[in-house]
Design a protein around this motif. Structure first.
Motif, PDB file in Angstrom:
ATOM      1  N   PRO A 186       0.904  -1.149  -0.108  1.00  0.00           N
ATOM      2  CA  PRO A 186      -0.048   0.204   0.002  1.00  0.00           C
ATOM      3  C   PRO A 186       0.865   1.245  -0.035  1.00  0.00           C
ATOM      4  O   PRO A 186       2.013   1.087   0.701  1.00  0.00           O
ATOM      5  N   PRO A 187       0.628   2.300  -0.671  1.00  0.00           N
ATOM      6  CA  PRO A 187       1.325   3.335  -0.632  1.00  0.00           C
ATOM      7  C   PRO A 187       1.368   4.138   0.945  1.00  0.00           C
ATOM      8  O   PRO A 187       0.693   3.823   1.613  1.00  0.00           O
ATOM      9  N   ALA A 188       2.488   4.579   1.207  1.00  0.00           N
ATOM     10  CA  ALA A 188       2.702   5.288   2.430  1.00  0.00           C
ATOM     11  C   ALA A 188       1.783   6.359   2.456  1.00  0.00           C
ATOM     12  O   ALA A 188       1.206   7.093   1.607  1.00  0.00           O
ATOM     13  N   ALA A 189       1.495   6.769   3.782  1.00  0.00           N
ATOM     14  CA  ALA A 189       0.395   7.683   4.187  1.00  0.00           C
ATOM     15  C   ALA A 189       0.692   8.939   3.523  1.00  0.00           C
ATOM     16  O   ALA A 189      -0.119   9.670   2.978  1.00  0.00           O
ATOM     17  N   HIS A 190       2.025   9.462   3.418  1.00  0.00           N
ATOM     18  CA  HIS A 190       2.327  10.779   2.494  1.00  0.00           C
ATOM     19  C   HIS A 190       1.932  10.818   1.162  1.00  0.00           C
ATOM     20  O   HIS A 190       2.088  11.852   0.444  1.00  0.00           O
ATOM     21  N   GLN A 191       1.790   9.707   0.514  1.00  0.00           N
ATOM     22  CA  GLN A 191       1.671   9.415  -0.736  1.00  0.00           C
ATOM     23  C   GLN A 191       0.074   9.368  -1.330  1.00  0.00           C
ATOM     24  O   GLN A 191      -0.470   9.330  -2.338  1.00  0.00           O
ATOM     25  N   LEU A 192      -0.787   9.157  -0.227  1.00  0.00           N
ATOM     26  CA  LEU A 192      -2.137   9.019  -0.268  1.00  0.00           C
ATOM     27  C   LEU A 192      -2.669  10.372  -0.666  1.00  0.00           C
ATOM     28  O   LEU A 192      -2.320  11.344   0.001  1.00  0.00           O
ATOM     29  N   PRO A 193      -3.828  10.348  -1.233  1.00  0.00           N
ATOM     30  CA  PRO A 193      -4.608  11.754  -1.508  1.00  0.00           C
ATOM     31  C   PRO A 193      -5.098  12.218  -0.002  1.00  0.00           C
ATOM     32  O   PRO A 193      -5.414  11.256   0.975  1.00  0.00           O
ATOM     33  N   PRO A 194      -5.284  13.351   0.157  1.00  0.00           N
ATOM     34  CA  PRO A 194      -5.781  13.849   1.442  1.00  0.00           C
ATOM     35  C   PRO A 194      -6.960  13.378   1.884  1.00  0.00           C
ATOM     36  O   PRO A 194      -7.203  12.946   3.396  1.00  0.00           O
ATOM     37  N   GLU A 195      -7.928  12.994   1.260  1.00  0.00           N
ATOM     38  CA  GLU A 195      -9.253  12.530   1.542  1.00  0.00           C
ATOM     39  C   GLU A 195      -9.331  11.068   2.085  1.00  0.00           C
ATOM     40  O   GLU A 195      -9.886  10.463   2.822  1.00  0.00           O
ATOM     41  N   VAL A 196      -8.265  10.243   1.540  1.00  0.00           N
ATOM     42  CA  VAL A 196      -8.161   9.042   1.917  1.00  0.00           C
ATOM     43  C   VAL A 196      -7.431   8.975   3.341  1.00  0.00           C
ATOM     44  O   VAL A 196      -7.879   8.159   4.368  1.00  0.00           O
ATOM     45  N   VAL A 197      -6.451   9.633   3.565  1.00  0.00           N
ATOM     46  CA  VAL A 197      -5.655   9.999   4.966  1.00  0.00           C
ATOM     47  C   VAL A 197      -6.841  10.357   5.786  1.00  0.00           C
ATOM     48  O   VAL A 197      -6.899   9.879   7.160  1.00  0.00           O
ATOM     49  N   ALA A 198      -7.588  11.373   5.576  1.00  0.00           N
ATOM     50  CA  ALA A 198      -8.739  11.902   6.508  1.00  0.00           C
ATOM     51  C   ALA A 198      -9.721  10.883   6.725  1.00  0.00           C
ATOM     52  O   ALA A 198     -10.079  10.740   7.763  1.00  0.00           O
ATOM     53  N   ALA A 199      -9.989   9.939   5.995  1.00  0.00           N
ATOM     54  CA  ALA A 199     -10.938   8.932   6.141  1.00  0.00           C
ATOM     55  C   ALA A 199     -10.658   7.850   7.018  1.00  0.00           C
ATOM     56  O   ALA A 199     -11.205   7.316   7.998  1.00  0.00           O
ATOM     57  N   ARG A 200      -9.210   7.567   6.847  1.00  0.00           N
ATOM     58  CA  ARG A 200      -8.580   6.717   7.812  1.00  0.00           C
ATOM     59  C   ARG A 200      -8.573   6.968   9.199  1.00  0.00           C
ATOM     60  O   ARG A 200      -8.496   6.595  10.047  1.00  0.00           O
ATOM     61  N   GLY A 201      -8.440   8.263   9.465  1.00  0.00           N
ATOM     62  CA  GLY A 201      -8.274   9.042  10.816  1.00  0.00           C
ATOM     63  C   GLY A 201      -9.458   9.234  11.506  1.00  0.00           C
ATOM     64  O   GLY A 201      -9.489   9.615  12.570  1.00  0.00           O
ATOM     65  N   ALA A 202     -10.559   9.335  10.720  1.00  0.00           N
ATOM     66  CA  ALA A 202     -11.835   9.541  11.265  1.00  0.00           C
ATOM     67  C   ALA A 202     -12.486   8.517  12.145  1.00  0.00           C
ATOM     68  O   ALA A 202     -12.110   7.263  11.608  1.00  0.00           O
ATOM     69  N   PRO A 203     -13.290   8.675  13.064  1.00  0.00           N
ATOM     70  CA  PRO A 203     -13.937   7.621  13.779  1.00  0.00           C
ATOM     71  C   PRO A 203     -14.924   6.868  13.104  1.00  0.00           C
ATOM     72  O   PRO A 203     -15.509   7.856  12.112  1.00  0.00           O
TER      73      PRO A 203
END
Length: 182
Positions: free
Chosen positions: A126-143
């Motif tokens: 899987p791509p490293a977190a810094h390579q993911l689109p911001p919306e993907v990173v945000a979705a992963r961090g959301a409860p």
């Protein structure tokens, strides 16, 4: 607008096949208590991408309902365009290669699956977190969203994508609703 001030705009849902795989796109308004619009792209019951837009800066607008509706439409169409244009293909491919299939109600594999690769074939990481689109990173961090407890949810979200026609879905809903009233 006093009576309508707390109401949320009705959302959008689309099922679309891209490269032979069914995807579901859902856009919703969270209402004035939490003024933002959120769009999720689902595949296999999992969120592949999300986009969240705040409209807190315009909650006093005279034509707020119309403006929110237009913002929702544009954000929903943007997610559709991105899907069709292949923006999420690499992310989906990376995670699909490592995904395991479970039967409904099965919480884990009984044993590790046998993985056999041809020489020179690697499972993509899987791509490293810094390579993911911001919306993907945000979705992963959301409860995780709270469950409604009305039986509509399922553990794996298999009810999100359906081959049923809109008429069949409406008839099913109405039949369930009439059944509850008896």
């Amino acid at each position: 607008m006093a009576g309508d001030a707390k109401k949320m705009a009705v959302g959008f849902n689309h099922n679309i096949k891209h490269k032979g795989k069914p995807y579901h796109i859902q856009t919703e308004d969270s209402g004035l208590d939490n003024p933002h619009i959120i769009t999720h792209l689902f595949v296999g019951g999992n969120i592949l991408a999300s986009k969240k837009t705040s409209y807190a800066d315009i909650v006093g607008a005279e034509n707020l309902a119309q403006v929110v509706r237009e913002l929702m439409e544009e954000q929903h169409k943007e997610m559709l365009r991105n899907l069709v244009n292949g923006v999420y293909d690499d992310i989906d491919a990376a995670y699909s290669a490592q995904a395991q299939a479970y039967q409904p109600g099965q919480l884990r594999a009984e044993r590790a699956p046998d993985v056999r690769l041809q020489a020179g074939v690697a499972i993509p990481r899987p791509p490293a977190a810094h390579q993911l689109p911001p919306e993907v990173v945000a979705a992963r961090g959301a409860p995780a969203p709270p469950l409604r407890g009305d039986g509509a949810e399922t553990l794996f979200g298999e009810d999100l994508v359906s081959e049923k026609s809109l008429d069949e879905v409406i008839l099913s809903y109405l039949a369930d609703d009439l059944g509850d009233r008896k």
